[in-house]
Design an enzyme around this catalytic site. Structure first.
Site, PDB file in Angstrom:
ATOM      1  CE  LYS A  87     -43.554  -9.415  31.820  1.00 36.06           C
ATOM      2  NZ  LYS A  87     -44.294  -9.433  33.082  1.00 36.06           N
TER       3      LYS A  87
HETATM    4  C1  E4P Z   1     -45.973  -6.793  34.196  1.00 33.32           C
HETATM    5  O1  E4P Z   1     -45.737  -7.399  33.224  1.00 33.32           O
HETATM    6  C2  E4P Z   1     -44.981  -6.409  35.220  1.00 33.32           C
HETATM    7  O2  E4P Z   1     -44.212  -7.485  35.585  1.00 33.32           O
HETATM    8  C3  E4P Z   1     -45.685  -5.806  36.386  1.00 33.32           C
HETATM    9  O3  E4P Z   1     -46.697  -4.930  35.909  1.00 33.32           O
HETATM   10  C4  E4P Z   1     -44.806  -5.157  37.401  1.00 33.32           C
HETATM   11  O4  E4P Z   1     -45.615  -4.474  38.335  1.00 33.32           O
HETATM   12  P1  E4P Z   1     -45.078  -3.986  39.767  1.00 33.32           P
HETATM   13  O5  E4P Z   1     -44.171  -2.842  39.559  1.00 33.32           O
HETATM   14  O6  E4P Z   1     -46.326  -3.605  40.500  1.00 33.32           O
HETATM   15  O7  E4P Z   1     -44.374  -5.168  40.381  1.00 33.32           O
END
Ligand code: E4P
Length: 218
Positions: A87
């Site tokens: 990522k």
């Molecule tokens: C996923 O890959 C993201 O990091 C995540 O969905 C972020 O979510 P949040 O806005 O609830 O922290």
């Protein structure tokens, strides 16, 4: 649409897996910290545990913000297990790193996407997945789901192969809207997945069926 769970919590991953609909896992540094995992060695060990628990893709995020560090960290993460997806944040160095990983055959998830322009760049770089953050856009009074629709239109017109992974999902309604809007994948908390089960008429209907069955047994 594939279902990923957005957590580093092993119990929750196991629960979603047992439901039988889990296709993968996404994590981020905040989710890892929430589990109290401290130090790089422990973080890498935790990723390995997640990868042993699920056969689907597991997104593991780089911490470095410059190209060289992202590449170094991404290679370490990719070596942990065949189902790791690296990522990478949407920055200039992140886009360069995604291009580099693409040339090496290392799969990537481009994260922190808040505009269609960013989505075009990530697809051009060859990202495997793209993570637009629906909930965080809603939080600032933008319509997060409109971004999913815009990107889905653009990717269809342009024939981009990057999969749209709707992220920052806060509730079950978001999951339904993501499916309608053209997301290829949705990553969500366990509560949003389980919330899809709920309808008062289902609960009432089941109670009535059981009560009528019990009367027939009296
Ligand atoms: C996923 O890959 C993201 O990091 C995540 O969905 C972020 O979510 P949040 O806005 O609830 O922290």
């Amino acid at each position: 649409m594939k279902f990923f769970i957005d957590t580093a919590n092993l119990d929750q991953i196991q629960q979603a897996k047992e439901l039988g609909v889990l296709d993968g896992v996404t994590t981020n540094p905040s989710l890892m910290a929430k589990e109290g995992i401290k130090g790089d060695a422990a973080i890498l060990a935790h990723y390995k545990k997640i990868c042993q628990l699920v056969s689907g893709d597991v997104s593991a995020e780089v911490i470095g913000t410059d190209f060289a560090t992202m590449v170094k960290e991404g290679k370490i993460l990719a070596d942990l297990a065949p189902n790791i997806v690296v990522k990478v944040p949407m920055t200039a160095d992140g886009v360069k790193a995604i291009c580099h990983f693409t040339s090496l055959g290392i799969r990537t998830n481009c994260t922190l996407i808040f505009s269609a322009g960013q989505a075009i760049l990530a697809a051009k770089a060859g990202a495997t997945y793209l993570s637009p953050f629906v909930g965080r856009l809603d939080d600032i009074n933008w319509e997060g789901m409109q971004l999913i629709r815009d990107i889905a239109d653009i990717y269809t017109i342009q024939g981009y192969e990057t999969e749209i992974l709707a992220a920052s999902i806060r509730n079950s309604r978001h999951i339904v809207d993501a499916a309608r809007s053209g997301a290829d994948v949705v990553t969500c908390p366990l509560s949003a997945i389980m919330g899809l089960l709920d309808h008062p008429l289902t609960t009432m209907g089941l109670e009535k069926f059981l009560s009528d069955y019990n009367k027939s047994q009296a």
